[in-house]
Scaffold this active site. Structure first.
Site, PDB file in Angstrom:
ATOM      1  N   GLU A 179      79.947  65.671  13.816  1.00 38.59           N
ATOM      2  CA  GLU A 179      78.270  65.710  13.713  1.00 38.59           C
ATOM      3  C   GLU A 179      77.932  64.434  14.352  1.00 38.59           C
ATOM      4  O   GLU A 179      78.264  63.387  14.109  1.00 38.59           O
ATOM      5  CB  GLU A 179      77.524  66.021  13.175  1.00 38.59           C
ATOM      6  CG  GLU A 179      76.370  65.553  13.011  1.00 38.59           C
ATOM      7  CD  GLU A 179      75.690  66.507  11.439  1.00 38.59           C
ATOM      8  OE1 GLU A 179      75.968  66.183  10.273  1.00 38.59           O
ATOM      9  OE2 GLU A 179      74.484  67.203  11.174  1.00 38.59           O
TER      10      GLU A 179
ATOM     11  N   ASN B 110      74.099  76.658   9.321  1.00 38.58           N
ATOM     12  CA  ASN B 110      74.660  75.617   8.992  1.00 38.58           C
ATOM     13  C   ASN B 110      74.541  75.538   7.095  1.00 38.58           C
ATOM     14  O   ASN B 110      75.117  76.476   6.666  1.00 38.58           O
ATOM     15  CB  ASN B 110      73.564  74.128   9.396  1.00 38.58           C
ATOM     16  CG  ASN B 110      75.149  72.799   8.488  1.00 38.58           C
ATOM     17  OD1 ASN B 110      76.331  73.036   8.183  1.00 38.58           O
ATOM     18  ND2 ASN B 110      74.209  72.112   8.241  1.00 38.58           N
ATOM     19  N   GLU B 111      73.816  74.643   6.719  1.00 35.04           N
ATOM     20  CA  GLU B 111      73.306  74.666   5.647  1.00 35.04           C
ATOM     21  C   GLU B 111      71.693  75.276   5.005  1.00 35.04           C
ATOM     22  O   GLU B 111      71.605  74.981   5.250  1.00 35.04           O
ATOM     23  CB  GLU B 111      73.047  73.184   4.859  1.00 35.04           C
ATOM     24  CG  GLU B 111      74.122  72.720   3.917  1.00 35.04           C
ATOM     25  CD  GLU B 111      74.182  71.257   4.038  1.00 35.04           C
ATOM     26  OE1 GLU B 111      72.636  70.312   4.036  1.00 35.04           O
ATOM     27  OE2 GLU B 111      74.628  70.379   3.244  1.00 35.04           O
TER      28      GLU B 111
ATOM     29  N   CYS C 218      73.253  69.107  10.646  1.00 35.96           N
ATOM     30  CA  CYS C 218      72.341  69.903  10.186  1.00 35.96           C
ATOM     31  C   CYS C 218      71.400  69.532  11.396  1.00 35.96           C
ATOM     32  O   CYS C 218      70.638  69.659  11.945  1.00 35.96           O
ATOM     33  CB  CYS C 218      71.931  68.315   9.686  1.00 35.96           C
ATOM     34  SG  CYS C 218      71.221  68.896   7.930  1.00 35.96           S
TER      35      CYS C 218
END
Ligand code: AHR
Length: 651
Positions: free
Chosen positions: A47, A374-375, A240
């Site tokens: 990331e 993603n999250e 993120c």
């Protein structure tokens, strides 16, 4: 007298109990190799956080090379007559600068770039300066010139070169320069040296010695460190940043491919996150985009695993609704996911396959996995994931889809999402756990009772977070111990990636991280070496490994797993001793003929749990290798206090 005898007896008994305690017998059944271990088992999570991409792995040395930062000259000092204009040759990056002669021989016009924490150059290394330029229409003779200088921190000019700009049309010019000495905090300076005016756009400086010598390349030491992990899977671009601070700033893969000059700037989601580690100049140039990520996966021999936005901007940073795409309006996002698969796998006759082929890779990248979201958490996630799944399954039935179980390792969101992921029949569920030592110690058996009929597990982001959030030995030991549980459960755990990967020592927002670097050097954390040991010795099949009737998942502070490598014909034992005293372990290999066999013991220990590897002391704790000989079909080893050991036995 009686009292003394009793005391002596007591001491003797305690001694026996202690001895019994200190010896553990482990039986490894070599007769029936168990579940196959997926080649994707140990991998990399990438990331752009902590200046991991721009200013990190991506070897570009010029910050704001296209003058597209909202403050157009951020990263630049300008002097003389410098004007920012916006009708440049690259549609998605329209800004450029016009330099004009200030009208006096003793005055100067030019620019100076500060780089990412400096333009750092190394003794005798060659750097390629390039620029798009033209002489504006009003120039009479159509020839203008610039002088390019690398200027040291002490203001000495390290080296210089000249370029003549000889066309009214935009053209790329380049020149190479060799640095006569190392300077961590140099700058790039440009002077207009003719008496007219000229336009400059996409001002770039790369070392020529990038990973695989590619022009739009990667920093060699950092890419090499990734290669040395032997990763089985490469997850990108996050994290993120997939989601973005808002939908506008989500990672838009389509903008990250094609000619590099025309990839638009995106604000980095990590720019504003931590007010105490605030970097207002943190943008994504997309110079390292999806093509480069796929190429890197190929170079590393890892399966590419892109994650796409599910139409939810970062849920941590947003309330409801305005940051969500309505379920009925997801079509563009779903199309992006489908087009991505075409970009990776389609032949050159398809629209996106052609984009890939035109970029220099006619052969498909053979993408097998895609993560959607993603999250994410809450009901808003599965209701959005569902239409993605339908569309992907319909068009690409063999692509394996990864869903999320939210940001927590357990709890309300996790408990809601796992059944939802089963209902939707995703292939793998992405779990995230950034947890303290105690959690890792307690989770050795985490996957032992997972439902074997549901989706597989992708431990997609994890790291042990000690109180001081350092990459210390203790955190690495906890991860090593915990990972024996991943390995023993390789029938259900198919992928695991530590996170985050990179951090610039002058520009980090989050720690711990696997690899630290400044502009000239890098250091592999102790945690890196744990990942590397698993990556180098993953085996091909799990072997039943018991102490008494149970696997070792933390009893007496011990964690163990064993695997067979059928291809290399090796037996691999991994064992972590988390106690502050040594332990003796007796291995018995059922089904193995007694014979003399060469073996290797690789061990990690540290005199201090808080030790860490640093740029100045990069090898404070590293694995130490020793040759051994195994005779018979048993094996005894003394595990030092707080140690992680890998034993490789040649069959
Ligand atoms: O790895 C850092 C961040 O942790 C990731 O971006 C996010 O997915 C998680 O919260």
């Amino acid at each position: 007298m009686r009292k003394t005898t009793l005391l002596a007896l007591g001491l003797l008994l305690t001694g026996i109990v202690k001895m019994a305690d200190a010896q553990t017998t482990i039986t490894v059944d070599t007769r029936k190799p168990g579940a196959p271990i997926q080649p994707t088992m140990y991998g990399i999570f990438f990331e752009d956080i902590n200046y991991g991409a721009d200013g990190g792995l991506y070897a570009e040395m010029i910050k704001n090379r296209s003058f597209e930062f909202p403050q157009r000259l951020m990263g630049w000092n300008s002097f003389g007559l410098v004007e920012v204009r916006n009708d440049g040759p690259f549609e998605r990056n329209p800004h450029y600068v016009r330099l004009t002669w200030p009208g006096h021989d003793h005055k100067h016009t030019g620019l100076e770039n500060e780089g990412f924490f400096g333009v750092s150059v190394k003794h005798d290394e060659t750097y390629r300066f390039s620029v798009w330029a033209r002489t504006p229409a009003m120039a009479s003779n159509n020839r203008e010139s610039i002088r390019i200088e690398l200027v040291g921190a002490d203001s000495e000019v390290l080296t210089r070169a000249n370029l003549t700009i000889d066309s009214k049309e935009w053209k790329k010019y380049q020149v190479e320069m060799k640095a006569p000495r190392t300077d961590a905090k140099a700058r790039l300076r440009l002077f207009l040296t003719s008496k007219g005016s000229l336009d400059l756009e996409h001002i770039s400086l790369f070392p020529t010695d990038t990973w695989k010598q590619r022009e739009n390349g990667l920093r060699k030491d950092l890419a090499q460190a990734l290669y040395e992990l032997k990763p089985g899977v490469f997850r990108f671009p996050g994290g993120c940043i997939v989601e973005g601070t808002d939908l506008k700033t989500r990672y838009d893969w389509k903008k990250s491919v094609g000619p590099v000059e025309n990839r638009p700037l995106n604000e980095n989601r990590w720019q504003y996150t931590f007010p105490h580690r605030f970097f207002p100049d943190y943008y994504q140039s997309y110079g390292m985009g999806f093509y480069e990520y796929f190429l890197l996966s190929e170079d590393l021999g890892a399966e590419p695993l892109p994650i796409v936005s599910v139409g939810l901007a970062c849920q941590f940073q947003n309330g409801c609704c305005e940051a969500h795409v309505a379920v009925g309006e997801l079509q563009d996002y779903i199309q992006d996911a489908l087009d991505l698969i075409e970009f990776a796998n389609g032949d050159a006759s398809t629209k996106w396959g052609k984009v890939r082929a035109d970029m220099g890779h006619p052969a498909p990248f053979n993408l097998k996995f895609i993560g959607v979201g993603n999250e994410q958490w809450g009901p808003e996630y599965p209701e959005r994931l569902e239409p993605f799944m339908k569309a992907i399954r319909a068009k690409y039935p063999t692509i394996r889809i990864i869903g999320s179980s939210g940001p927590g390792s357990e709890g309300k969101d996790f408990d809601f999402l796992w059944p939802e992921m089963k209902r939707l029949k995703v292939d793998l569920v992405d779990e995230h756990f950034y947890r303290p030592e105690s959690w890792f110690l307690a989770q050795g058996a985490r996957y032992d009772n997972y439902d074997r009929k549901g989706p597989k597990v992708f431990a997609g982001e994890y790291a042990c977070h000690p109180k001081n959030r350092k990459n210390n030995f203790e955190s690495a030991l906890m991860e090593a111990a915990f990972m024996t549980g991943l390995e023993r459960n390789a029938d259900i755990v198919h992928m695991a990636t530590y996170a985050p990967l990179f951090a610039h020592v002058e520009g980090w927002q989050w720690r711990p991280d696997l690899i630290w670097f400044d502009n000239l050097r890098s250091v592999k954390s102790i945690n890196y070496y744990v990942q590397q040991l698993y990556g180098h010795y993953p085996g091909t099949h799990v072997l039943k490994t018991l102490s008494g009737k149970l696997p070792l998942t933390g009893q007496n502070g011990l964690f163990a797993s064993s695997v067979l490598d059928k291809t290399k014909n090796k037996l691999i034992l991994k064992i972590a001793n988390t106690n502050d005293t040594a332990r003796t372990v007796n291995y018995i290999f059922t089904g193995l003929k007694a014979a003399e066999r060469p073996a290797t013991c690789i061990r990690m220990t540290s005199p201090d749990l808080d030790w860490e590897n640093t740029l100045d002391e990069p090898a404070k704790v590293i694995p130490v290798e020793k040759a051994l000989k195994m005779t018979g079909n048993t094996f005894q080893t003394e595990l030092p206090a707080q140690s992680f050991t890998v034993i490789i036995i040649d069959l």
